[in-house]
Design a protein around this motif. Structure first.
Motif, PDB file in Angstrom:
ATOM      1  N   GLY A  93       7.224 -28.019   2.899  1.00  0.00           N
ATOM      2  CA  GLY A  93       7.992 -28.621   1.821  1.00  0.00           C
ATOM      3  C   GLY A  93       7.928 -30.134   1.766  1.00  0.00           C
ATOM      4  O   GLY A  93       8.363 -30.744   0.774  1.00  0.00           O
ATOM      5  N   GLU A  94       7.398 -30.772   2.816  1.00  0.00           N
ATOM      6  CA  GLU A  94       7.252 -32.227   2.788  1.00  0.00           C
ATOM      7  C   GLU A  94       6.257 -32.620   1.696  1.00  0.00           C
ATOM      8  O   GLU A  94       5.247 -31.951   1.487  1.00  0.00           O
ATOM      9  CB  GLU A  94       6.749 -32.739   4.145  1.00  0.00           C
ATOM     10  N   ALA A 157       2.527 -45.097   6.090  1.00  0.00           N
ATOM     11  CA  ALA A 157       2.927 -43.773   5.610  1.00  0.00           C
ATOM     12  C   ALA A 157       3.886 -43.104   6.583  1.00  0.00           C
ATOM     13  O   ALA A 157       3.943 -43.455   7.763  1.00  0.00           O
ATOM     14  CB  ALA A 157       1.687 -42.894   5.416  1.00  0.00           C
ATOM     15  N   GLU A 158       4.633 -42.133   6.070  1.00  0.00           N
ATOM     16  CA  GLU A 158       5.503 -41.349   6.935  1.00  0.00           C
ATOM     17  C   GLU A 158       4.655 -40.472   7.852  1.00  0.00           C
ATOM     18  O   GLU A 158       3.497 -40.173   7.559  1.00  0.00           O
ATOM     19  CB  GLU A 158       6.440 -40.498   6.087  1.00  0.00           C
ATOM     20  N   GLY A 159       5.256 -40.034   8.958  1.00  0.00           N
ATOM     21  CA  GLY A 159       4.506 -39.298   9.970  1.00  0.00           C
ATOM     22  C   GLY A 159       3.769 -38.099   9.431  1.00  0.00           C
ATOM     23  O   GLY A 159       2.598 -37.878   9.758  1.00  0.00           O
ATOM     24  N   PHE A 160       4.425 -37.315   8.576  1.00  0.00           N
ATOM     25  CA  PHE A 160       3.787 -36.100   8.065  1.00  0.00           C
ATOM     26  C   PHE A 160       2.673 -36.400   7.073  1.00  0.00           C
ATOM     27  O   PHE A 160       1.891 -35.518   6.726  1.00  0.00           O
ATOM     28  CB  PHE A 160       4.833 -35.188   7.415  1.00  0.00           C
ATOM     29  N   SER A 161       2.584 -37.650   6.593  1.00  0.00           N
ATOM     30  CA  SER A 161       1.563 -38.026   5.605  1.00  0.00           C
ATOM     31  C   SER A 161       0.303 -38.602   6.242  1.00  0.00           C
ATOM     32  O   SER A 161      -0.686 -38.838   5.538  1.00  0.00           O
ATOM     33  CB  SER A 161       2.130 -39.051   4.625  1.00  0.00           C
ATOM     34  N   ARG A 162       0.329 -38.832   7.531  1.00  0.00           N
ATOM     35  CA  ARG A 162      -0.783 -39.527   8.168  1.00  0.00           C
ATOM     36  C   ARG A 162      -2.012 -38.637   8.318  1.00  0.00           C
ATOM     37  O   ARG A 162      -1.907 -37.441   8.534  1.00  0.00           O
ATOM     38  CB  ARG A 162      -0.344 -40.075   9.533  1.00  0.00           C
ATOM     39  N   ILE A 163      -3.168 -39.261   8.219  1.00  0.00           N
ATOM     40  CA  ILE A 163      -4.452 -38.563   8.275  1.00  0.00           C
ATOM     41  C   ILE A 163      -5.058 -38.719   9.655  1.00  0.00           C
ATOM     42  O   ILE A 163      -5.193 -39.839  10.161  1.00  0.00           O
ATOM     43  CB  ILE A 163      -5.428 -39.133   7.220  1.00  0.00           C
ATOM     44  N   SER A 164      -5.430 -37.606  10.281  1.00  0.00           N
ATOM     45  CA  SER A 164      -6.109 -37.677  11.573  1.00  0.00           C
ATOM     46  C   SER A 164      -7.614 -37.818  11.341  1.00  0.00           C
ATOM     47  O   SER A 164      -8.136 -37.482  10.265  1.00  0.00           O
ATOM     48  CB  SER A 164      -5.828 -36.427  12.402  1.00  0.00           C
ATOM     49  N   LEU A 251       1.443 -32.702  11.657  1.00  0.00           N
ATOM     50  CA  LEU A 251       0.056 -32.890  12.078  1.00  0.00           C
ATOM     51  C   LEU A 251      -0.086 -32.673  13.586  1.00  0.00           C
ATOM     52  O   LEU A 251      -0.977 -31.952  14.050  1.00  0.00           O
ATOM     53  CB  LEU A 251      -0.419 -34.292  11.700  1.00  0.00           C
ATOM     54  N   LYS A 252       0.809 -33.281  14.362  1.00  0.00           N
ATOM     55  CA  LYS A 252       0.770 -33.098  15.806  1.00  0.00           C
ATOM     56  C   LYS A 252       1.020 -31.640  16.185  1.00  0.00           C
ATOM     57  O   LYS A 252       0.410 -31.112  17.119  1.00  0.00           O
ATOM     58  CB  LYS A 252       1.803 -33.997  16.481  1.00  0.00           C
ATOM     59  N   ALA A 253       1.920 -30.984  15.460  1.00  0.00           N
ATOM     60  CA  ALA A 253       2.229 -29.585  15.752  1.00  0.00           C
ATOM     61  C   ALA A 253       1.001 -28.708  15.569  1.00  0.00           C
ATOM     62  O   ALA A 253       0.753 -27.786  16.363  1.00  0.00           O
ATOM     63  CB  ALA A 253       3.365 -29.099  14.859  1.00  0.00           C
ATOM     64  N   ALA A 254       0.216 -28.976  14.527  1.00  0.00           N
ATOM     65  CA  ALA A 254      -0.995 -28.191  14.286  1.00  0.00           C
ATOM     66  C   ALA A 254      -1.994 -28.376  15.424  1.00  0.00           C
ATOM     67  O   ALA A 254      -2.614 -27.416  15.895  1.00  0.00           O
ATOM     68  CB  ALA A 254      -1.617 -28.584  12.951  1.00  0.00           C
TER      69      ALA A 254
END
Length: 271
Positions: A93-94, A157-164, A251-254
């Motif tokens: 939902g983010e 960007a917010e944490g969930f928006s960051r690109i690895s 992202l980290k969770a994945a």
């Protein structure tokens, strides 16, 4: 109702693509701040050419959902960057606002275009189209070259928006992508055109491969804590901690989930 380019700009004006409002329109325009330095164009009550309203904030106003960025030095000069509808909603939902990320990457001299993807996925990724100057670079070299720009975008960007780095898909120079008459990408059609590449990336990062290690519970606990500290820089001492409260984003969770699956044996649920 729409802003128009100032026709009196001098020859060689580097800001030709910034819009200025006519004096008779300017009193009825409100540039509403949204996120990451962008502003939504809002038309106020009283403008004769406004025929419809969709909001009472301000009263009888029209929120266009068009986003603009202000010029850094020229007052009341605005650059169109896209639509609020362009947001990418993750599976949790983010909502990722791709425009600032794409704009920063697009400014790199080796890049022709950048497109954030990730709708209904665990984390966002990035399609990056190589510019002419990058056509001879291998994909790994290309990503290494543009990575500082990605890091800069991530820092805002917010944490969930960051690109690895692993979530970047380089696209060869000269490959076409669908655009509007204004030159902006047609997001949905770009996703369809590169659906296979996007799916392959997520399958690679979130692969279902099972590792071979079968540690006992105390050893497994120590190893999981070690992964959190070393790989994700999470300062935790016990498995009872809420990971979201110590900096674990989607992202980290994945990546954490993938690290567990590829290292430790996980018995299949299939019988």
């Amino acid at each position: 109702m729409w802003p128009s380019r100032d026709v009196e700009t001098s020859q060689g004006d580097a800001s030709w693509n910034y819009l200025r409002f006519f004096p008779n329109v300017k009193p009825y325009v409100y540039m509403h701040p949204t996120a990451d330095g962008l502003h939504e164009l809002v038309i106020l009550d009283g403008l004769r050419s406004k025929v419809v309203s969709n909001s009472d904030d301000p009263p009888n106003s029209f929120h266009s959902r068009d986003l603009f960025s202000p010029h850094s030095t020229i007052q009341d000069a605005w650059k169109y960057v896209g639509r609020m509808d362009d947001r990418v909603t993750l599976v949790n939902g983010e909502k990722v606002l791709p425009l600032p990320i794409e704009g920063r990457i697009r400014d790199h001299p080796l890049v022709a275009e950048a497109v954030v993807f990730g709708a209904q996925r665990d984390f966002p990724g990035l399609l990056v189209f190589k510019g002419p100057r990058a056509q001879e670079l291998k994909d790994v070299e290309f990503v290494d070259n543009i990575w500082p720009a990605v890091e800069d975008a991530n820092s805002r960007a917010e944490g969930f928006s960051r690109i690895s780095k692993e979530a970047i898909i380089p696209i060869a120079s000269g490959v076409s992508y669908l655009r509007t008459d204004k030159g902006t990408i047609i997001r949905a059609k770009v996703y369809l055109a590169f659906e296979r590449e996007i799916s392959t990336l997520y399958e690679s990062i979130q692969g279902q491969a099972s590792g071979i290690e079968r540690p006992d519970l105390p050893c497994l606990t120590r190893e999981l804590l070690s992964i959190c500290r070393k790989d994700f820089n999470l300062d935790i001492e016990t498995v009872d901690v809420d990971l979201l409260n110590v900096g674990m984003d989607s992202l980290k969770a994945a990546h954490f989930s993938n690290a567990i699956r590829t290292r430790f044996y996980i018995e299949s649920e299939e019988k």
